[in-house]
Design a protein around this motif. Sequence first.
Motif, PDB file in Angstrom:
ATOM      1  N   GLY B  45       0.823  -1.213   0.000  1.00  0.00           N
ATOM      2  CA  GLY B  45       0.000   0.000   0.000  1.00  0.00           C
ATOM      3  C   GLY B  45       0.848   1.250   0.000  1.00  0.00           C
ATOM      4  O   GLY B  45       0.633   2.167  -0.806  1.00  0.00           O
ATOM      5  N   VAL B  46       1.839   1.281   0.884  1.00  0.00           N
ATOM      6  CA  VAL B  46       2.686   2.474   0.974  1.00  0.00           C
ATOM      7  C   VAL B  46       3.452   2.661  -0.337  1.00  0.00           C
ATOM      8  O   VAL B  46       3.529   3.773  -0.872  1.00  0.00           O
ATOM      9  CB  VAL B  46       3.648   2.361   2.179  1.00  0.00           C
ATOM     10  N   ALA B  47       3.962   1.554  -0.877  1.00  0.00           N
ATOM     11  CA  ALA B  47       4.727   1.656  -2.121  1.00  0.00           C
ATOM     12  C   ALA B  47       3.870   2.242  -3.240  1.00  0.00           C
ATOM     13  O   ALA B  47       4.285   3.154  -3.969  1.00  0.00           O
ATOM     14  CB  ALA B  47       5.254   0.277  -2.516  1.00  0.00           C
ATOM     15  N   LEU B  48       2.638   1.723  -3.342  1.00  0.00           N
ATOM     16  CA  LEU B  48       1.763   2.209  -4.417  1.00  0.00           C
ATOM     17  C   LEU B  48       1.385   3.669  -4.193  1.00  0.00           C
ATOM     18  O   LEU B  48       1.247   4.445  -5.152  1.00  0.00           O
ATOM     19  CB  LEU B  48       0.510   1.343  -4.497  1.00  0.00           C
ATOM     20  N   LEU B  49       1.232   4.053  -2.935  1.00  0.00           N
ATOM     21  CA  LEU B  49       0.877   5.449  -2.679  1.00  0.00           C
ATOM     22  C   LEU B  49       2.062   6.373  -2.950  1.00  0.00           C
ATOM     23  O   LEU B  49       1.878   7.507  -3.398  1.00  0.00           O
ATOM     24  CB  LEU B  49       0.367   5.611  -1.247  1.00  0.00           C
ATOM     25  N   VAL B  50       3.277   5.879  -2.687  1.00  0.00           N
ATOM     26  CA  VAL B  50       4.463   6.679  -3.039  1.00  0.00           C
ATOM     27  C   VAL B  50       4.522   6.854  -4.554  1.00  0.00           C
ATOM     28  O   VAL B  50       4.748   7.950  -5.073  1.00  0.00           O
ATOM     29  CB  VAL B  50       5.745   5.989  -2.507  1.00  0.00           C
ATOM     30  N   LEU B  51       4.239   5.769  -5.247  1.00  0.00           N
ATOM     31  CA  LEU B  51       4.184   5.833  -6.709  1.00  0.00           C
ATOM     32  C   LEU B  51       3.132   6.848  -7.152  1.00  0.00           C
ATOM     33  O   LEU B  51       3.351   7.649  -8.070  1.00  0.00           O
ATOM     34  CB  LEU B  51       3.837   4.432  -7.235  1.00  0.00           C
ATOM     35  N   SER B  52       1.972   6.823  -6.450  1.00  0.00           N
ATOM     36  CA  SER B  52       0.904   7.767  -6.788  1.00  0.00           C
ATOM     37  C   SER B  52       1.359   9.195  -6.560  1.00  0.00           C
ATOM     38  O   SER B  52       0.975  10.105  -7.304  1.00  0.00           O
ATOM     39  CB  SER B  52      -0.331   7.499  -5.934  1.00  0.00           C
ATOM     40  N   ALA B  53       2.183   9.387  -5.524  1.00  0.00           N
ATOM     41  CA  ALA B  53       2.667  10.738  -5.251  1.00  0.00           C
ATOM     42  C   ALA B  53       3.508  11.254  -6.409  1.00  0.00           C
ATOM     43  O   ALA B  53       3.454  12.440  -6.741  1.00  0.00           O
ATOM     44  CB  ALA B  53       3.472  10.752  -3.956  1.00  0.00           C
ATOM     45  N   ILE B  54       4.241  10.335  -7.038  1.00  0.00           N
ATOM     46  CA  ILE B  54       4.998  10.742  -8.227  1.00  0.00           C
ATOM     47  C   ILE B  54       4.022  11.161  -9.324  1.00  0.00           C
ATOM     48  O   ILE B  54       4.198  12.178  -9.999  1.00  0.00           O
ATOM     49  CB  ILE B  54       5.895   9.584  -8.702  1.00  0.00           C
TER      50      ILE B  54
END
Lengths: 513, 419
Positions: B45-54
Amino acid sequence: MANQEHAHSTATEHKDLSALAADGSYDASPPLVTGNLAFDDITEMVSKHAEKKKTPLMWWILFGIGLAGSLMLFALLAYKIWNGVGVWGNNQPVGWGWPIVNFVWWVGIGHAGTLISAILFLFRQQWRTAINRSAEAMTIFAVMCAGIFPAVHVGRIWVVYWMFPVPNQMEMWPQFKSPLMWDVFAVSSYFTVSLLFWYVGLVPDLATLRDRAKTFWRKRVLGFLALGWTGANRHWRNYEKSYLILAALATPLVLSVHSVVSFDFATSVIPGWHTTIFPPYFVAGAIFSGFAMVLTLLIIARVAYNLENIITINHLEKMNIIILVTGTLVGFAYITEFFIAWYSGVEYEQYAFLNRAFGPYAWAYWIMMACNLITPQLFWFKKIRRSIPAMFTLSIIVNIGMWYERFVITVTSLHRDFLPSSWGYYAGTWVDVLTFIGTMGFFLTLFLLFLRFAPMVAMAEVKAVLPEADPHHYEEGDGHGTGADVAFIQPAQETESSPDTDPDDAPPPPDAS
Amino acid sequence: MKDSVQRSSLLTWLADPLQATRDTAKRAFQSTTDRRVWLAPLGIGVALLVLSAIGFAADPEQFYFSYLIGWSFSLSIAIGGLFFLFFQHLTRAEWSVVVRRIPEALVWAFPALFVLGIPILFGMHDLYHWTHEELYVEGTPEYDAILAGKRAYLNTPFWIGRVVFYFAAWTLIAYKLYTLSVRQDVDPDTDIPAQQRTVSAWGLPLAAVTTAFASYDLLMSTYPHWFSTIFGIYFFSGGFLGAVCLISVLSMSMQRGGMLKNVVTKEHYHDLGKFTFGFVVFWAYIAFSQYMLIWYGGIPEETVWYKYRMEYGWGYHSAALLLGHFIIPFILMLPRFVKRSRPILAFWSVWLLGMHWFDLHWVVAPVLNEQGGFHWLDFACWLGLFSLIVGLVMYRLSRHALVPQNDPRLAQSLRFENA
């Protein structure tokens, strides 16, 4: 206590609760049938009313009233057919007055019977067995009363069969795009399925009556109707399958019939009618009014026929809870409609709702609000839910309120058309009023005949929910007839896999189809 | 609440308001996994949200829309979990006791969802057209008389206040239902079932009203001219379906991990499958009612909402929604064995969870994009938020008994059979 103290000591500490839970004294649901009735008592209590020679005087008095009402109904229908729709109060623009109000009111009442017999069956609500027979009878009679109004409203009633797609040399077909046409199909299939469902449920009880019959014709007639039922294992198996299938077919009908009735209004572009919440909101209202009518009828019948041990106060309380839930749902829909009318920004919608609440029909609107949203909230109190006088009064209030709901929807949206030149005040005539009262007489006649000649409680089904009907009732220690000495945690009956195999990897069970 | 179970520290309160009671669970009901079971989904979840932040840096508007869709997905499922619990308590249901801890763990998602909802506040200008000040200046070409009429309701402070109120209500109900049940595990107060029913009785109308208005505020007002009275029920029906599917999936995955063996049986899956099937039909009934009445009425103010969903590729989405959310599952979920077979029911549960997201995407995304289709952010935000929520559910499940072990109806539930 902190949770650390609980560690490793739970097994002993929780035995009290576990034991309570296992012997049923913890939060036990009350028995469905009270008074320690045996199977035979139930047969006697129910059948004797259909078998006795002497009909009670009260029955005759009520039957006389019902018959008078029916005669009045047929006389007024003849009067209307002879003179035309003009004898009713309908005008322009209120082309739909009392007739559609009465139609929707009666169809709505029918819904409780189907909900009890189909949906509560699928949800394993066993308390339904005490009331389903009479509620289904009510459904059938209510739909019959409902059908009268649109049928005579067509104007030229001698061509009423044109509503059905009958092939003809003129190549004339019904207007399938009209929701009124959908109504014909929805209501007639509803009536057919309800009748079938009712009859299938009656078969075992008719066989009981047949076996008890003394006279030649009674034996023959009941023998014919009981379809050769012997109570054989195979008969029960077929019966239960067909019952399940009919319940599955009737369940969507509970939703579809009143949804289609709501389409009569909501497919139009009339402010106050054209709103998307109508289908579920009408269904909730139908169940609401239907349960109120079941209550009204059964509160009287259970006393008149000494059925208080079968239709217990707990049954009535459960119905009151359903009335509370559906009444609140309906009230929620009123508020949603009002809010979205304002939110829509459409001035016609906004006006339609303000006109409802504060216009010339405000009296009807506030009767509706008081009867449907406010007074049923009294059922939050357990005392009122279990008080016979209170629930009887409330059931009448709900019946009145739901009639006014349909009146408010129909009339307030029509009586002020888009052009102020076609504004007016609509009122029903004496013919409207007396025809409606006549249908009540017709309904009473049919319902009294049902009480007099048919088993008014589904005997076989009530017997099946007695504790004695459980095959393990007289056994001990197998985990079914749990006593306090039986371990609280029983491994569930996992049959398709041994504990060693992963259930996810097991092939589909052989009994799956 | 009596202090038989201690409250957790403020730090972990968002994840679980109670101290772990896992040690008091009977062995059969204990979670046997290590922390990977919740760390893995949290990490994803955190990884995907970091990706989303990009993605946010590249295209903030798209990010906000994708985020709202994904967030509404998890929110609707948590709301569905609340309703599932109300129904079970109010009807004193027996069959569902063995799976009830899963929705109980699910509903404590509200505090986390509230925090995760903060990015939406920053995107309100993009998401909600009615926040634009110039719409309300009379005499300018931007002036919108309709929206000016709604301004008493659709304005930023009131909107925020309402959303805070909804979350306060949901959190309160969820707290009561969750903590009462966990407390029962260690302190079998004979009063608890009655308290659970009481909470459900007042919680039901409160949750119904707040859910309906939340659906207007969060989703319907993304296209603020449009209105539909059935919209709240539409939102509820999809969320409830999602909650039932998630219960099935989580229960099956725990069984795959060796837990709840012989506790949750195919009899329970049969009932969950019937619920799933029932709500596939209920959703279709509500969706059809909304569509048919608007289509039949043919009033441009209303049909325009569907018009956007019929052209420039969105028509394929509409058709896929009809097929995938109703027709195909309706036909293929009819047979009895489908609901009693774990792999098949697992397939349909995952399928319908996907379709529920597809449905929300279909409701929201056409407001931003005239052209149908997906953006990679749609998936990243949706799965990122959902993984986070599922990770937190698994975290709570791992800290307590997997079953409400002292529920007085547990014995009936364990031996439950579909007669």
